[in-house]
Every structure is written in structure tokens, then in C-alpha cells.
Design a protein around this motif. Structure first.
Motif, PDB file in Angstrom:
ATOM      1  N   PHE A 214       0.832  -1.210   0.000  1.00  0.00           N
ATOM      2  CA  PHE A 214       0.000   0.000   0.000  1.00  0.00           C
ATOM      3  C   PHE A 214       0.868   1.262   0.000  1.00  0.00           C
ATOM      4  CE2 PHE A 214       0.439  -1.660   4.300  1.00  0.00           C
ATOM      5  CZ  PHE A 214       0.808  -0.554   5.063  1.00  0.00           C
ATOM      6  N   SER A 215       0.392   2.262  -0.745  1.00  0.00           N
ATOM      7  CA  SER A 215       1.141   3.515  -0.871  1.00  0.00           C
ATOM      8  C   SER A 215       0.433   4.683  -0.209  1.00  0.00           C
ATOM      9  CB  SER A 215       1.409   3.820  -2.349  1.00  0.00           C
ATOM     10  OG  SER A 215       0.213   3.705  -3.103  1.00  0.00           O
ATOM     11  N   GLY A 216      -0.821   4.483   0.209  1.00  0.00           N
ATOM     12  CA  GLY A 216      -1.569   5.531   0.885  1.00  0.00           C
ATOM     13  C   GLY A 216      -2.372   4.957   2.036  1.00  0.00           C
ATOM     14  N   PHE A 217      -2.569   5.776   3.064  1.00  0.00           N
ATOM     15  CA  PHE A 217      -3.290   5.316   4.255  1.00  0.00           C
ATOM     16  C   PHE A 217      -4.054   6.509   4.823  1.00  0.00           C
ATOM     17  CE2 PHE A 217      -4.194   4.076   8.512  1.00  0.00           C
ATOM     18  CZ  PHE A 217      -4.107   2.690   8.609  1.00  0.00           C
ATOM     19  N   ALA A 218      -5.373   6.374   4.925  1.00  0.00           N
ATOM     20  CA  ALA A 218      -6.190   7.440   5.511  1.00  0.00           C
ATOM     21  C   ALA A 218      -6.690   6.974   6.872  1.00  0.00           C
ATOM     22  CB  ALA A 218      -7.367   7.779   4.600  1.00  0.00           C
ATOM     23  N   GLY A 219      -6.301   7.663   7.927  1.00  0.00           N
ATOM     24  CA  GLY A 219      -6.688   7.235   9.269  1.00  0.00           C
ATOM     25  C   GLY A 219      -6.912   8.398  10.204  1.00  0.00           C
ATOM     26  N   LEU A 220      -6.909   8.085  11.493  1.00  0.00           N
ATOM     27  CA  LEU A 220      -6.996   9.119  12.515  1.00  0.00           C
ATOM     28  C   LEU A 220      -6.146   8.699  13.716  1.00  0.00           C
ATOM     29  CD1 LEU A 220      -9.122   7.513  14.438  1.00  0.00           C
ATOM     30  CD2 LEU A 220     -10.830   8.890  13.298  1.00  0.00           C
ATOM     31  N   ASN A 221      -5.959   9.628  14.634  1.00  0.00           N
ATOM     32  CA  ASN A 221      -4.975   9.468  15.693  1.00  0.00           C
ATOM     33  C   ASN A 221      -5.116   8.160  16.464  1.00  0.00           C
ATOM     34  OD1 ASN A 221      -2.860  11.320  17.184  1.00  0.00           O
ATOM     35  ND2 ASN A 221      -3.996  10.245  18.771  1.00  0.00           N
ATOM     36  N   THR A 222      -6.330   7.844  16.916  1.00  0.00           N
ATOM     37  CA  THR A 222      -6.508   6.643  17.739  1.00  0.00           C
ATOM     38  C   THR A 222      -6.175   5.364  16.975  1.00  0.00           C
ATOM     39  OG1 THR A 222      -8.854   6.714  17.177  1.00  0.00           O
ATOM     40  CG2 THR A 222      -8.235   7.632  19.290  1.00  0.00           C
ATOM     41  N   LEU A 223      -6.466   5.357  15.675  1.00  0.00           N
ATOM     42  CA  LEU A 223      -6.165   4.182  14.861  1.00  0.00           C
ATOM     43  C   LEU A 223      -4.661   4.036  14.664  1.00  0.00           C
ATOM     44  CD1 LEU A 223      -7.308   1.825  13.233  1.00  0.00           C
ATOM     45  CD2 LEU A 223      -7.464   3.358  11.257  1.00  0.00           C
ATOM     46  N   PHE A 224      -3.985   5.142  14.420  1.00  0.00           N
ATOM     47  CA  PHE A 224      -2.526   5.087  14.290  1.00  0.00           C
ATOM     48  C   PHE A 224      -1.905   4.483  15.546  1.00  0.00           C
ATOM     49  CE2 PHE A 224      -3.063   9.141  11.583  1.00  0.00           C
ATOM     50  CZ  PHE A 224      -3.244   8.401  10.433  1.00  0.00           C
ATOM     51  N   VAL A 225      -2.366   4.952  16.713  1.00  0.00           N
ATOM     52  CA  VAL A 225      -1.797   4.490  17.983  1.00  0.00           C
ATOM     53  C   VAL A 225      -2.063   2.995  18.182  1.00  0.00           C
ATOM     54  CG1 VAL A 225      -1.942   4.692  20.504  1.00  0.00           C
ATOM     55  CG2 VAL A 225      -1.917   6.758  19.072  1.00  0.00           C
ATOM     56  N   ALA A 226      -3.299   2.565  17.922  1.00  0.00           N
ATOM     57  CA  ALA A 226      -3.652   1.150  18.099  1.00  0.00           C
ATOM     58  C   ALA A 226      -2.809   0.252  17.194  1.00  0.00           C
ATOM     59  CB  ALA A 226      -5.142   0.949  17.813  1.00  0.00           C
ATOM     60  N   LEU A 227      -2.597   0.682  15.964  1.00  0.00           N
ATOM     61  CA  LEU A 227      -1.785  -0.118  15.032  1.00  0.00           C
ATOM     62  C   LEU A 227      -0.326  -0.169  15.479  1.00  0.00           C
ATOM     63  CD1 LEU A 227      -3.290   1.073  11.631  1.00  0.00           C
ATOM     64  CD2 LEU A 227      -3.377  -1.255  12.526  1.00  0.00           C
ATOM     65  N   MET A 228       0.207   0.979  15.869  1.00  0.00           N
ATOM     66  CA  MET A 228       1.623   1.022  16.244  1.00  0.00           C
ATOM     67  C   MET A 228       1.924   0.209  17.497  1.00  0.00           C
ATOM     68  SD  MET A 228       2.863   4.891  15.279  1.00  0.00           S
ATOM     69  CE  MET A 228       1.630   5.756  16.253  1.00  0.00           C
ATOM     70  N   ASN A 229       0.907  -0.025  18.317  1.00  0.00           N
ATOM     71  CA  ASN A 229       1.090  -0.836  19.519  1.00  0.00           C
ATOM     72  C   ASN A 229       1.033  -2.330  19.235  1.00  0.00           C
ATOM     73  OD1 ASN A 229       1.408   1.420  21.115  1.00  0.00           O
ATOM     74  ND2 ASN A 229      -0.737   1.508  21.744  1.00  0.00           N
ATOM     75  N   ASN A 230       0.765  -2.684  17.975  1.00  0.00           N
ATOM     76  CA  ASN A 230       0.684  -4.086  17.569  1.00  0.00           C
ATOM     77  C   ASN A 230       2.037  -4.531  17.003  1.00  0.00           C
ATOM     78  OD1 ASN A 230       0.197  -6.133  15.194  1.00  0.00           O
ATOM     79  ND2 ASN A 230      -1.530  -6.395  16.585  1.00  0.00           N
ATOM     80  N   GLU A 231       2.608  -5.574  17.583  1.00  0.00           N
ATOM     81  CA  GLU A 231       3.949  -6.012  17.180  1.00  0.00           C
ATOM     82  C   GLU A 231       4.017  -6.441  15.719  1.00  0.00           C
ATOM     83  OE1 GLU A 231       5.584  -8.925  19.776  1.00  0.00           O
ATOM     84  OE2 GLU A 231       5.468  -7.643  21.564  1.00  0.00           O
ATOM     85  N   ASP A 232       2.965  -7.092  15.231  1.00  0.00           N
ATOM     86  CA  ASP A 232       2.966  -7.538  13.837  1.00  0.00           C
ATOM     87  C   ASP A 232       2.937  -6.351  12.869  1.00  0.00           C
ATOM     88  OD1 ASP A 232       3.061 -10.214  14.521  1.00  0.00           O
ATOM     89  OD2 ASP A 232       0.877 -10.421  14.610  1.00  0.00           O
ATOM     90  N   PHE A 233       2.236  -5.278  13.249  1.00  0.00           N
ATOM     91  CA  PHE A 233       2.205  -4.076  12.403  1.00  0.00           C
ATOM     92  C   PHE A 233       3.611  -3.511  12.248  1.00  0.00           C
ATOM     93  CE2 PHE A 233       1.933   0.549  11.887  1.00  0.00           C
ATOM     94  CZ  PHE A 233       1.141   0.640  10.754  1.00  0.00           C
ATOM     95  N   GLN A 234       4.373  -3.550  13.325  1.00  0.00           N
ATOM     96  CA  GLN A 234       5.725  -2.996  13.309  1.00  0.00           C
ATOM     97  C   GLN A 234       6.632  -3.722  12.319  1.00  0.00           C
ATOM     98  OE1 GLN A 234       7.042  -3.099  17.414  1.00  0.00           O
ATOM     99  NE2 GLN A 234       5.132  -2.180  18.142  1.00  0.00           N
ATOM    100  N   GLN A 235       6.261  -4.954  11.952  1.00  0.00           N
ATOM    101  CA  GLN A 235       7.088  -5.760  11.037  1.00  0.00           C
ATOM    102  C   GLN A 235       6.658  -5.630   9.574  1.00  0.00           C
ATOM    103  OE1 GLN A 235       9.669  -7.063  12.607  1.00  0.00           O
ATOM    104  NE2 GLN A 235       8.717  -6.303  14.495  1.00  0.00           N
ATOM    105  N   LEU A 236       5.635  -4.840   9.279  1.00  0.00           N
ATOM    106  CA  LEU A 236       5.144  -4.721   7.901  1.00  0.00           C
ATOM    107  C   LEU A 236       6.147  -3.989   7.011  1.00  0.00           C
ATOM    108  CD1 LEU A 236       1.374  -3.741   8.438  1.00  0.00           C
ATOM    109  CD2 LEU A 236       2.285  -5.974   7.780  1.00  0.00           C
ATOM    110  N   ASP A 237       5.969  -4.173   5.712  1.00  0.00           N
ATOM    111  CA  ASP A 237       6.803  -3.495   4.717  1.00  0.00           C
ATOM    112  C   ASP A 237       6.143  -2.159   4.356  1.00  0.00           C
ATOM    113  OD1 ASP A 237       8.295  -2.620   2.595  1.00  0.00           O
ATOM    114  OD2 ASP A 237       7.726  -4.237   1.223  1.00  0.00           O
ATOM    115  N   PHE A 238       6.779  -1.065   4.740  1.00  0.00           N
ATOM    116  CA  PHE A 238       6.227   0.269   4.476  1.00  0.00           C
ATOM    117  C   PHE A 238       6.986   0.977   3.356  1.00  0.00           C
ATOM    118  CE2 PHE A 238       5.470  -0.500   9.079  1.00  0.00           C
ATOM    119  CZ  PHE A 238       4.086  -0.448   9.079  1.00  0.00           C
TER     120      PHE A 238
END
Length: 552
Positions: free
Chosen positions: A301-325
Motif C-alpha cells: 500500500f502507498s496511501g493510508f487514511a486514518g486518525l490518531n486513535t487508529l494510528f496508535v492502536a496499530l503502532m502498539n501491535n507487534e505484527d504491524f511494526q514488522q510490515l513493509d512500508f
């Protein structure tokens, strides 16, 4: 003498104006994109992808069903109560192509909220997700709704996969309460009938109403913001001027976790992305963070539309941290204030700066945005092209650069008015087109803007507006509650949480008050905190002083 405001200078590659003559209506825009990008993917959800060509055919089938199997006429309202599934764009675009006005409806609504919105809008047809059909059937007789179309979550998947997913959702996860099947018509049946009928394109003008988008405003009584085809086309073109600094037409994949029935996601994913021939990945349940991350693994993915609480919830997930950005070029934030900590963590983790924007339902919604590559953390960016802004004091006098005041907006994206509420329209919209946002802002020397406070008492929970009057009205319906007042308090997870101050005539537990509220309010509106008071602070005329409660 009027306060002099800075001349906005946009980054190289952006235009300061938009050409509204390109499209007369949203269907005209759709017709061009659906055919030009026919072979490209438009929307994907749970392993099924609709190409632009398929979206063209299926939305025309739905339009044909509306024209040949109902007596709805152009200008009539159709309520759409669907989560982020493939059925949403098919139904919404089909309705618009048939000349109908879309009434976006939150699938989390209670019966009371549904009843109000359907009655207020005069919607005669409802398209609903099966998980909400039990409520829809119960409220139908109290509203103008004449017919209900129902769809299950995987109805657009191939037969075997459709049966498997729908059965799991219904029987194992038990996410579809029982309802009278005879009271609804399956959406798949309607599409099949439409496919066998003739679709006749309907001409609409920029001044025709396209969407009734409900918002609580300052009163807590949900009002329909009248968004015309001109409003939606203008905001699409305005957003594109910002987005094109980062995205290439026809080559991008954007993640769509925010609800399409919300004007922020609607404009981004159903207008800007479609106009540019790009691809949306729909996330039906973004609260399921592990499931969300599992889906993200499948896409570059090259674009992501979100909001603050969603960003925080994702970043607290260990598997999210391993994704290819490595492909991520644009992260859009809106709906609620972006915190510095969340923005800095996101950039460090993904390598992509967050661009925060600002808007309201009444402005279709984008007023301003941080241009990609030129974002200023802590600001809401520059005004959109062809958008005038000013800040005024309590006397309505424009304030100079650096001085706070209520933010007022004028531009082609500002709504026509509130549906059947001329007095409310007059309060917020001047005869020469200035809309009062109710937010206190500062305009900087460089034209970037900052929101410093809210004039309104609105509480923002995970990007959703909660209006104290509405919650207070529900609380006092409980026999033990004599008076109530509601404010927002800071919350790490949701930005703000709803706190209720109550005066009671007997002992009543928080749990009992929560149960009562849940019967009448969507979950995010239910107070999380309660405080008992012998009396509430009031003005001499008896108005509760919420500000004093906040200061306490």
C-alpha cells in the motif's frame, strides 16, 4: 479596517484554483473514470476485488433496478446503512446515477437514531447490512421507509466462498441477529432484476442535491447537511491538488479503514481515489487490529487514511511494526486532532510523514490540509484551493495574523444549508457564504493554521462527534436522574472520553446508567465516567455551565 491575512503560497506542483467546469455531477465524473480505468482494480475487500469495469456494470444494474422496480424519482432519498464492504460503492454510485439523494447512515445506530434520521430525511428506501436488519425491520413502520434491501457481508464473493463467509458470520460469530426475512428484499435479487432491465442515465446539475450527510451541529439534534454535486466535485478537486504531490494516478493502493458513510472517508476513497483510477482496500472492521494487520500484509500500500486513535492502536501491535512500508508515500490524518507523539512515532516506524487536515461535514469536508512534503506538525495545513478563511472575535470582527478567533470558511465546498432547518442554516451560514465552524483557530504568517480550542461543547471520541445535549437527554430519561451534564475528558486511547455529571434522587450504579444509555445511544456516545453532584453549576437563567465542570 479589516485584518490583513497572509497570501497563501502553495508548494510547486499545486494550483491555487480549481476548474469546476470539468464535471456537472458526480455521475458524470464516475462515467469517465469507470470507463477510462475499466481494467484496473477499484475496491478490494476480504479477498474479492471489483474492477472499475465491474463497478460500472453493477452500479448501473442497481440504478436500473431503482428505475424499473420502484417508483422513486430523481431527488428522492435513499438511506444506505452499510459498513466498508463492496456493496457500498455499488449501491451509492447506482443511486446517484439514477438521480437519487444518498442519506449515509451509521451501521452502529440505535433504533432511536435510525428512526430520527429516516423521518427527518424522508428516505423511502433503505439498503442495510444484515447485521442491522433486525433494527431496520422494527423501525420501518415508524418511518417513511417503504422497502428494505438487505445484504450479507460476502454477497459479492463467488458462490462457495460467499456461503462459507456468510455462514461463519451468522452461525459461528453470531453477528447477525434474527429478523423477519419476509420483510426484506435481498440486494442480490435486486441486482439480478436490474441486470435484466434497461438503465437510463439521469442528468444532474451541480446545484442538485447529491448527499444528505447528518451531523449534530451544536444542538445534539442530528441535522442533514445538504451537499450538492458542486460541493462534492469541488472538494474532490481541492483534495486532489494536495494528494497529487504524493500519488500517481492509476498506480496507487490506498488503505480504507475509516467508514465510507463518514464524509472524510467518502470524499477520499469514493471521489478522489476513483477520479484518479487508484485502488482502495476496504477494511470492514478496523477495531479488529490483528485481523486488520493480517489484511495489510497482503498489500503493497502507498496511501493510508486514518486518525490518531487508529494510528496508535496499530503502532502498539507487534505484527504491524514488522510490515513493509517501503511503498507508503501518503498518510492522511483527520477526524480528530493528531498528537505530536503519534505523528512522530508513525514517521519513525513507517518512514512516512503524517499530513493532517481539517474539515467538517458542512464543508464536504476538507477546509485545509498539510501538503505532502511540506507538512507542519501541530497545524491543520493550508486552506484548500479556492477556499477563503478568516478568524473573527465574538463581535464578528476579523482578527489579524497570530490572534485566535472563530474560524469561518467560504468556498465551493461549503454546504447549501441544513435540510428543512432554515433557522439553523441562518445561524451558521451568512447570506454571502461564510460558514462559522465553531472552532477557535490561529492563522500563521505563512498561511498555515492551528486549531487552539473548540467553541462548541462537542466531544470527539475516536474521530466521532458526541454532542452533550443528546447524551444528557438520554440520561435524564432514567427515573433516578434529575439533572445531567456531559463533557469530554482526555483519554489516551480515544482522544477524549465522555464524562457525565449526574444529580440523582436515589442511589444508582454506574453500570445501571451505562445499560440505560446503551439502549438509546451508539456505543461511542455512552459515558465512560460518572460523577455524582448535589447540584450542577448554572448561569442566573439556569443554563448548566459545562466550562466550569471542565475547569474543575
Amino acid at each position: 479596517m479589516a485584518a490583513k491575512l497572509p497570501q497563501v503560497t502553495y508548494p510547486e506542483g499545486m494550483n491555487a484554483t480549481i476548474d469546476l467546469s470539468q464535471f456537472q455531477s458526480v455521475p458524470q465524473l464516475l462515467d469517465r473514470s469507470l470507463k477510462e480505468f475499466a481494467d484496473k482494480p477499484a475496491f478490494s475487500c476480504m479477498g474479492r476485488t471489483l474492477t472499475y469495469g465491474e463497478l460500472d456494470r453493477m452500479s448501473a444494474d442497481f440504478g436500473a433496478w431503482l428505475q424499473n422496480h420502484t417508483d422513486l424519482e430523481p431527488g428522492d432519498r435513499i438511506a444506505v446503512q452499510l459498513p466498508n464492504i463492496l456493496q457500498y460503492p455499488v449501491v451509492v454510485f447506482g443511486a446517484m446515477r439514477a438521480g437519487l439523494v444518498v442519506v449515509n447512515t451509521n451501521p452502529l445506530y440505535t433504533e432511536r437514531e435510525m428512526e430520527h434520521q429516516f423521518n427527518d430525511s424522508g428516505a423511502r428506501l433503505l439498503v442495510v447490512y444484515a447485521g442491522m436488519a433486525d433494527k431496520a425491520v422494527r423501525v420501518k413502520g415508524k418511518t417513511p421507509i417503504e422497502q428494505i434491501l438487505c445484504t450479507e457481508i460476502a454477497d459479492f464473493h463467488p458462490p462457495l466462498k460467499r456461503l462459507l463467509i456468510n455462514t461463519v458470520v451468522k452461525k459461528i460469530k453470531k453477528m447477525v441477529p434474527a429478523f423477519d426475512q419476509s420483510a426484506v428484499t435481498p440486494l442480490r435479487q435486486a441486482l439480478a432484476q436490474g441486470a435484466a432491465s434497461q438503465f437510463n442515465p439521469v442528468e444532474r446539475t451541480q446545484d442538485d442535491l447529491a448527499v444528505l450527510q447528518y451531523t449534530g451541529g451544536t444542538t445534539g439534534v442530528a441535522k442533514g447537511a445538504e451537499l450538492t454535486h458542486r460541493n462534492l466535485i469541488a472538494n474532490m478537486l481541492q483534495c486532489y491538488e494536495f494528494f497529487k504531490l504524493a500519488l500517481t494516478p492509476g498506480e496507487e493502493t490506498l488503505v480504507a479503514p475509516l467508514p465510507l458513510y463518514h464524509i472524510y472517508a467518502f470524499t477520499v476513497h469514493c471521489l478522489v481515489v476513483l477520479e484518479t483510477g487508484n485502488h482502495n482496500v476496504l477494511i470492514p472492521n478496523p477495531r479488529d487490529i490483528p485481523g486488520f494487520v493480517k489484511e495489510l500484509r497482503k498489500w503493497q500500500f502507498s496511501g493510508f487514511a486514518g486518525l490518531n486513535t487508529l494510528f496508535v492502536a496499530l503502532m502498539n501491535n507487534e505484527d504491524f511494526q514488522q510490515l513493509d512500508f517501503s511503498k507508503l508515500k501518503l498518510t492522511i490524518s483527520g477526524g480528530m486532532a493528531l498528537t505530536r507523539n503519534a505523528a512522530e512515532r508513525w514517521e519513525k516506524m513507517t518512514g512516512c510523514t503524517v499530513s493532517e487536515g481539517y474539515g467538517l461535514t458542512e464543508t464536504s469536508p476538507v477546509v485545509s490540509f498539510n501538503p505532502p512534503g511540506h507538512a507542519q506538525l501541530g497545524t491543520i495545513g493550508l486552506p484548500a484551493p479556492d477556499t477563503e478563511v478568516r478568524v473573527v472575535n465574538d463581535a464578528g470582527e476579523p482578527q489579524p495574523v497570530g490572534e485566535p478567533g472563530e474560524l469561518c470558511v467560504r468556498g465551493p465546498q461549503v454546504m447549501r444549508g441544513y435540510w428543512n432547518r432554515p433557522e439553523e442554516t441562518e445561524k451558521s451560514l451568512t447570506s454571502d457564504g461564510w460558514f462559522s465552524t465553531g472552532d477557535i483557530a490561529v492563522i500563521q504568517e505563512d498561511g498555515y493554521m492551528r486549531i487552539v480550542d473548540r467553541k462548541k461543547d462537542m466531544v470527539v471520541v475516536s474521530g466521532f462527534n458526541v454532542y452533550p445535549n443528546e447524551v444528557e437527554d438520554v440520561l435524564v430519561q432514567h427515573e433516578a436522574v434529575v439533572e445531567s451534564a456531559v463533557i469530554g475528558v482526555p483519554d489516551e486511547k480515544t482522544g477524549e472520553a465522555v464524562k457525565a455529571f449526574v444529580v440523582t434522587n436515589r442511589e444508582v450504579s454506574d453500570e445501571e446508567l451505562v445499560r440505560h444509555c446503551k439502549e438509546h445511544l451508539t456505543a461511542y456516545k455512552v459515558p465512560r465516567l460518572f460523577e455524582r453532584r448535589d447540584e450542577l453549576p448554572k448561569t442566573p437563567v439556569g443554563k448548566v455551565l459545562r466550562r466550569e465542570l471542565r475547569d474543575d
